[in-house]
Structures are given as structure tokens and as C-alpha cells.
Design an enzyme around this catalytic site. Structure first.
Site, PDB file in Angstrom:
ATOM      1  N   ASP A 160       0.851  -1.185   0.000  1.00  0.00           N
ATOM      2  CA  ASP A 160       0.000   0.000   0.000  1.00  0.00           C
ATOM      3  C   ASP A 160       0.889   1.237   0.000  1.00  0.00           C
ATOM      4  O   ASP A 160       1.775   1.369   0.856  1.00  0.00           O
ATOM      5  CB  ASP A 160      -0.910   0.012   1.223  1.00  0.00           C
ATOM      6  CG  ASP A 160      -1.964  -1.087   1.173  1.00  0.00           C
ATOM      7  OD1 ASP A 160      -2.077  -1.750   0.121  1.00  0.00           O
ATOM      8  OD2 ASP A 160      -2.666  -1.268   2.181  1.00  0.00           O
ATOM      9  N   ASP A 180     -15.231  -3.189  -0.584  1.00  0.00           N
ATOM     10  CA  ASP A 180     -14.744  -2.899   0.763  1.00  0.00           C
ATOM     11  C   ASP A 180     -15.927  -2.491   1.630  1.00  0.00           C
ATOM     12  O   ASP A 180     -16.668  -1.566   1.285  1.00  0.00           O
ATOM     13  CB  ASP A 180     -13.705  -1.778   0.731  1.00  0.00           C
ATOM     14  CG  ASP A 180     -12.578  -2.073  -0.252  1.00  0.00           C
ATOM     15  OD1 ASP A 180     -12.206  -3.253  -0.375  1.00  0.00           O
ATOM     16  OD2 ASP A 180     -12.080  -1.133  -0.889  1.00  0.00           O
TER      17      ASP A 180
END
EC number: 5.3.1.16
Length: 234
Positions: free
Chosen positions: A9, A131
Site C-alpha cells: 500500500d 470494501d
């Protein structure tokens, strides 16, 4: 063993992890993105590397694309990229740069017609990142509510030629407290396309349990930076 897709990330070129998707919790990881790729290249159980442009997700544009192109050159594994992908131009740019798969989230969730067009244009190359806080889907870097249920939405898109669905329970993400096995299993049972589990994975026992419920692959974030996670793996 279930295939592993370790995550990198990115915020401003640094490898970080967030907790519950909160940007103020950003924590720099012990390995840089380059170091992580060299580590993951060594393992046969890793058949893909998962890279997310976190600021891109928040700002709705691909902000780390130039840096990601340099990372692609260092990887011996296929690369998938997500974060800030909102149009065909960005998809084409990433694919031309050597990205193997692209992850779309917000735009796909808000505009299924667009997702249908892109999945037909790039069949099998697009994964949808769903998500959710438990089962309630969030978008735009996990900052906005949608009032959509993850299972219902997955059923709505399962007929499209996408590579699969990536499910992250935001309440688990970055906490090293285990995935949401119950909702993940319900999702696997609800659709006939690959389901990829993400969020909260701690160790190989979690991987084994995910495999037992029919998960296709697992995205591993924080745990992938711990040497104990890799013990005995090849």
C-alpha cells in the site's frame, strides 16, 4: 496451499498500512516497496503482488502510477494495481505499462454499466474491490457510505467477465485480529466467481481456514512483513 497475494500500500512512494482504512493511522512498514518485491519474488506460493495507490483512492486519480511503473520492472510475479482507477484511459495506461490486472472499486460500485463495459473490454483482467464495514459497502478510500450490502452487490455483478471479487472487511483491516470468515464464506456461497479475502489475516492458520471455505486467494498486508508468517513456506 491457498495462493498468496501480498499487499504493498503506497502513500507518497512509501509502503504503509492503515488501520480500518483511516488515513491518520498510516504506519510505515519495515520494508520498502522495492524490498518487499524482492522478498515476495522468492516464494512460489506468491503468484501475484497486490499494489494499492492509497492517495489515488482518496483523491480519485492514479497518483502513484509513475512509481508503480518502476516497481513492475522489479517484479518476477504478476502485478495487480488498484486505487483511483475511474476511467478507461487509466486502465489502458496501466495495462500498457505492464500491469497484469487492475482493481476497480468506487467507480464500479457506483456505475455497474461502466463496469460491464470495462469488463467486456478487458475480460478477466479486472477485479472488483468490495470494501465494507462488516457488510455495508464504502467507497472513495473507505470514506463514504453507500447503503449497499456486499452480498447483494456481489450477486448483481457476478455475471460479468471480471476476474473476481476482492472482499475486505474494513473493521478487520490492519488489526491483525483475523478475517471476517463468516461474511467471506457467505460471499463464496453466493457467487460462482473467485472470491479473494483481504483484511485482518494474521498467520498461516487463517490462510488454511480461508482455503477450507473456498476462497480463491488471500491478500496479506501487515502479516507479510513478519518473518514468522513465511516460516515453512516455499
Amino acid at each position: 496451499m491457498l495462493k498468496l497475494w501480498p499487499a504493498i500500500d503506497l502513500i507518497n512512494g512509501q509502503s504503509v498500512r492503515l488501520t480500518e482504512g483511516q488515513y491518520e493511522t498510516s504506519e510505515k512498514m519495515p520494508h520498502s516497496a522495492e524490498e518487499s518485491i524482492q522478498l515476495y519474488n522468492q516464494y512460489q506460493c506468491v503468484d501475484r503482488i497486490h499494489i494499492v495507490d492509497l492517495m489515488g483512492a482518496k483523491d480519485q486519480s492514479a497518483t502513484e502510477s509513475t512509481y508503480i511503473e518502476t516497481l513492475i520492472q522489479q517484479s518476477e510475479k504478476p502485478i495487480e494495481v488498484g486505487g483511483g482507477i475511474r476511467n478507461e484511459e487509466t486502465l489502458r495506461s496501466y495495462f500498457l505499462a505492464g500491469v497484469d490486472y487492475c482493481i476497480v472499486g468506487t467507480k464500479a460500485i457506483q456505475n455497474i454499466d461502466w463496469l460491464e463495459d470495462m469488463s467486456k473490454l478487458f475480460p478477466g483482467k479486472i477485479y472488483v474491490s468490495v470494501d465494507a464495514y462488516h457488510r455495508d459497502i464504502k467507497v472513495n478510500g473507505w470514506l463514504e457510505e453507500t447503503r449497499l450490502d456486499v452480498i447483494a452487490f456481489a450477486r448483481d455483478i457476478a455475471h460479468l467477465p471480471i476476474g473476481g471479487i476482492i472482499y475486505t472487511d474494513i473493521s478487520k483491516d490492519g488489526k491483525m485480529a483475523g478475517p471476517n470468515f463468516a461474511t467471506t464464506e457467505a460471499l463464496v456461497k453466493a457467487v460462482d466467481i473467485p472470491v479473494i479475502a483481504s483484511g485482518g489475516i494474521r498467520h498461516q492458520d487463517d490462510i488454511a481456514q480461508l482455503e477450507s471455505i473456498g476462497v480463491h486467494a488471500a491478500i496479506v498486508g501487515k502479516a507479510a512483513h513478519q518473518p514468522t508468517f513465511w516460516e515453512g513456506l516455499t
